[in-house]
Design an enzyme around this catalytic site. Structure first.
Site, PDB file in Angstrom:
ATOM      1  N   GLN A  62       9.342  10.075   6.785  1.00 47.24           N
ATOM      2  CA  GLN A  62       9.863   9.891   5.422  1.00 47.24           C
ATOM      3  C   GLN A  62      10.631  11.114   4.917  1.00 47.24           C
ATOM      4  OE1 GLN A  62       6.671   8.297   2.943  1.00 47.24           O
ATOM      5  NE2 GLN A  62       6.279   6.652   4.413  1.00 47.24           N
ATOM      6  N   TYR A 122       1.644   5.726  11.530  1.00 45.83           N
ATOM      7  CA  TYR A 122       1.566   4.270  11.779  1.00 45.83           C
ATOM      8  C   TYR A 122       2.825   3.666  12.388  1.00 45.83           C
ATOM      9  CZ  TYR A 122       3.863   4.062   7.175  1.00 45.83           C
ATOM     10  OH  TYR A 122       4.716   4.232   6.114  1.00 45.83           O
ATOM     11  N   HIS A 233      -5.844   5.279   2.857  1.00 45.43           N
ATOM     12  CA  HIS A 233      -5.188   5.171   1.545  1.00 45.43           C
ATOM     13  C   HIS A 233      -6.092   4.283   0.706  1.00 45.43           C
ATOM     14  CE1 HIS A 233      -0.971   5.373   3.626  1.00 45.43           C
ATOM     15  NE2 HIS A 233      -1.153   6.506   3.007  1.00 45.43           N
ATOM     16  N   HIS A 270      -4.974   9.327  -2.095  1.00 44.38           N
ATOM     17  CA  HIS A 270      -4.584   8.646  -3.332  1.00 44.38           C
ATOM     18  C   HIS A 270      -5.796   7.961  -3.974  1.00 44.38           C
ATOM     19  CE1 HIS A 270      -0.592   9.294  -1.811  1.00 44.38           C
ATOM     20  NE2 HIS A 270      -0.635   8.331  -0.931  1.00 44.38           N
ATOM     21  N   ASP A 321       2.721  14.072   1.789  1.00 41.44           N
ATOM     22  CA  ASP A 321       2.880  12.628   1.897  1.00 41.44           C
ATOM     23  C   ASP A 321       4.305  12.184   2.237  1.00 41.44           C
ATOM     24  OD1 ASP A 321       2.640   9.900   1.668  1.00 41.44           O
ATOM     25  OD2 ASP A 321       1.894   9.864  -0.368  1.00 41.44           O
TER      26      ASP A 321
HETATM   27  C1  NGQ Z   1       2.847   4.721   3.476  1.00 41.38           C
HETATM   28  N1  NGQ Z   1       2.917   5.685   1.246  1.00 41.38           N
HETATM   29  O1  NGQ Z   1       2.044   4.271   4.269  1.00 41.38           O
HETATM   30  O2  NGQ Z   1       3.837   5.373   3.836  1.00 41.38           O
HETATM   31  C2  NGQ Z   1       2.589   4.512   2.009  1.00 41.38           C
HETATM   32  C3  NGQ Z   1       3.402   3.348   1.529  1.00 41.38           C
HETATM   33  C4  NGQ Z   1       1.896   1.373   1.682  1.00 41.38           C
HETATM   34  C5  NGQ Z   1       2.240   5.961   0.155  1.00 41.38           C
HETATM   35  N2  NGQ Z   1       1.258   5.192  -0.154  1.00 41.38           N
HETATM   36  C6  NGQ Z   1       3.112   2.078   2.190  1.00 41.38           C
HETATM   37  N3  NGQ Z   1       2.549   6.984  -0.607  1.00 41.38           N
HETATM   38  O3  NGQ Z   1       1.049   1.968   1.035  1.00 41.38           O
HETATM   39  O4  NGQ Z   1       1.788   0.182   1.973  1.00 41.38           O
HETATM   40 ZN    ZN Z   2       0.344   7.938   2.813  1.00 43.43          ZN
END
Ligand code: NGQ
Ligand code: ZN
Length: 456
Positions: A62, A122, A233, A270, A321
């Site tokens: 990212q 992932y 998360h 989070h 993040d």
């Molecule tokens: C992520 N990012 O996995 O990159 C997540 C977004 C999700 C953050 N949560 C995707 N900041 O949570 O489904």
């Molecule tokens: Zn994340």
């Protein structure tokens, strides 16, 4: 690998440890990058020396889209519309691109004062969801990038099964994230075999949305899950709290505590939306609240109940993040400033009279970050890894600052970088603000980002 400190000794005029400052400390570093008792003073001196910060949450890819999702779209933009942009970008990333982006990111992390990163990884398969010829290729790209940059890595391969709380299948863009439990455990087993001084391998469950209860239980019951950190998360968005209540009859943190033995091995990333009861449960469990204040602000997530959590004795750490910004200074500023803005008080993180906000937050994030990375807390004592930063004592921002004001000035004053030198595992990776391989890594990154320009 960076300049070897060998058994060299250098002397810190002032060394900050979580229990306070010490003057005139000679630090000897052995060939394995571990601090030893020094026989005499070193030839080199550094004025202000601190333990380096662990970054407990990163999605390396990212980094390359930072700044590309800040224009208003056709809908009322929110976390979920940002996620669509992120998915479009993710679809273009293959192992070579991931390595180039991650190496650049890790150089930036080192220069900002992070000495370790937990990679919540992932992007496992090819963009169409089929496995690479070498199934671990994307994980290996991250390991190589961390070694090129010279940052410590805790790799957290992520289990991702479903597209929502209702158990729906993965969307086309999510397919490359997916594993069944057996496939996931195979990946984990093969990565565990690569563990080394600079590499730990833990476990990550993407979220309760992405991991159904039975799959979570199966993974956690496997012998491979008996060691190492476990990240998830947990409660970033109100929408996921509502969906969790609707489908599982409990709020996310509540549900997790009722269905897993959450302890100090866990990191709840989070943990934004907590009831009072969840706040206390999380604090008492010894698990780490993984806070990413700058990304959480950027994505419009909400604010963590910091004061109540600290008062209940909770453990926390910080992560960059999405890498919209890469700086422990900015994360900790935002952590405090968010609280000031909503409470209309000052010095919120300092819970006792006379406490310094800077020292409180640096100490807390060091301890929680190390715990989330699966390491002992770095205190720069004999036997600890030599992961440290040296601040720029010639900066006007630190002029006439004594030890009482040093960390507060470091964290809250100005915007010129104050991290001058960085040592990881006994090697100087950054000297005089420059990383030893930054030009080559940046040149390759530029080419890579240019080649991805059509992805958005
Ligand atoms: C992520 N990012 O996995 O990159 C997540 C977004 C999700 C953050 N949560 C995707 N900041 O949570 O489904
Ligand atoms: Zn994340």
């Amino acid at each position: 690998m960076g300049e070897a400190a060998g058994d060299q000794v250098f002397t810190a005029d002032q060394l900050w440890r979580p229990d306070g400052w010490q003057a005139d400390v000679a630090l000897a570093v052995d060939a394995a990058g571990v601090l030893r008792e020094a026989a005499g003073p070193g030839t080199r001196r550094a004025r202000w020396v601190l333990p380096g910060m662990p970054n407990l949450h990163s999605h390396a890819f990212q980094r390359a889209m930072a700044g590309l999702a800040e224009r208003r779209g056709t809908t009322d933009d929110n976390f979920w519309s940002w996620r669509e942009t992120m998915y479009a970008f993710a679809a273009a990333i293959e192992p070579e691109q991931l390595k180039a982006i991650a190496a650049q990111l890790y150089v930036e992390m080192l220069k900002a004062g992070y000495t370790r990163v937990c990679e919540f990884h992932y992007l496992h398969h090819r963009p169409d969801g089929s496995p690479h010829a070498q199934p671990e290729a994307m994980s290996l790209a991250l390991i190589e990038a961390a070694r090129e940059a010279g940052i410590g890595l805790t790799l957290l391969p992520v289990l991702y099964i479903s597209g929502g709380f209702d158990g729906r299948a993965l969307s086309a863009r999510q397919r490359r994230f997916g594993h069944d439990v057996d496939g996931y455990l195979r990946l984990l087993a093969s990565l565990r075999r690569l563990e080394a001084d600079d590499l730990r391998v833990g476990i990550a469950l993407h979220s309760l949305r992405a991991v159904p209860g039975p799959a979570m239980r199966e993974v956690l019951a496997d012998p491979l899950a008996a060691t190492g950190p476990i990240h998830i998360h947990i409660a970033e968005q109100i929408g996921e709290v509502q969906d969790c209540l609707a489908t599982r009859g409990a709020r996310p943190v509540e549900w997790l505590f009722d269905h897993a033995s959450v302890d100090a091995r866990w990191c709840l990333v989070h943990a934004t939306h907590l009831s009072e009861d969840e706040t206390v449960r999380l604090a008492r469990s010894g698990a780490v609240a993984g806070l990413c204040p700058v990304t959480e602000a950027n994505l419009g997530d909400g604010l963590f109940p910091l004061a109540a959590y600290q008062d209940a004795g909770g453990t926390l750490g910080i992560g960059s993040d999405s890498h919209i910004s890469v700086s422990p200074v900015e994360e900790l500023r935002w952590l405090e400033y968010g609280q000031r803005l909503v409470t209309r008080h000052r010095n919120v993180a300092a819970r006792h009279r006379g406490d310094s906000v800077g020292e409180t937050l640096w100490r807390a994030a060091l301890g929680g970050g190390a715990q989330a990375a699966g390491l002992p807390a770095g205190a720069l004592r004999p036997g600890d890894r030599a992961d440290l930063i040296v601040l720029d004592d010639s900066s006007p921002l630190l002029a006439a600052r004594d030890r009482r004001a040093l960390l507060d000035s470091f964290l809250f004053a100005g915007n010129t970088p104050l991290v001058r030198d960085v040592m990881v595992g006994g090697r100087w990776q950054v000297r005089d603000f420059h990383h030893r391989d930054e030009d080559r890594i940046a040149a390759r990154y530029r080419q890579t980002v240019a080649s991805l320009a059509g992805a958005l």
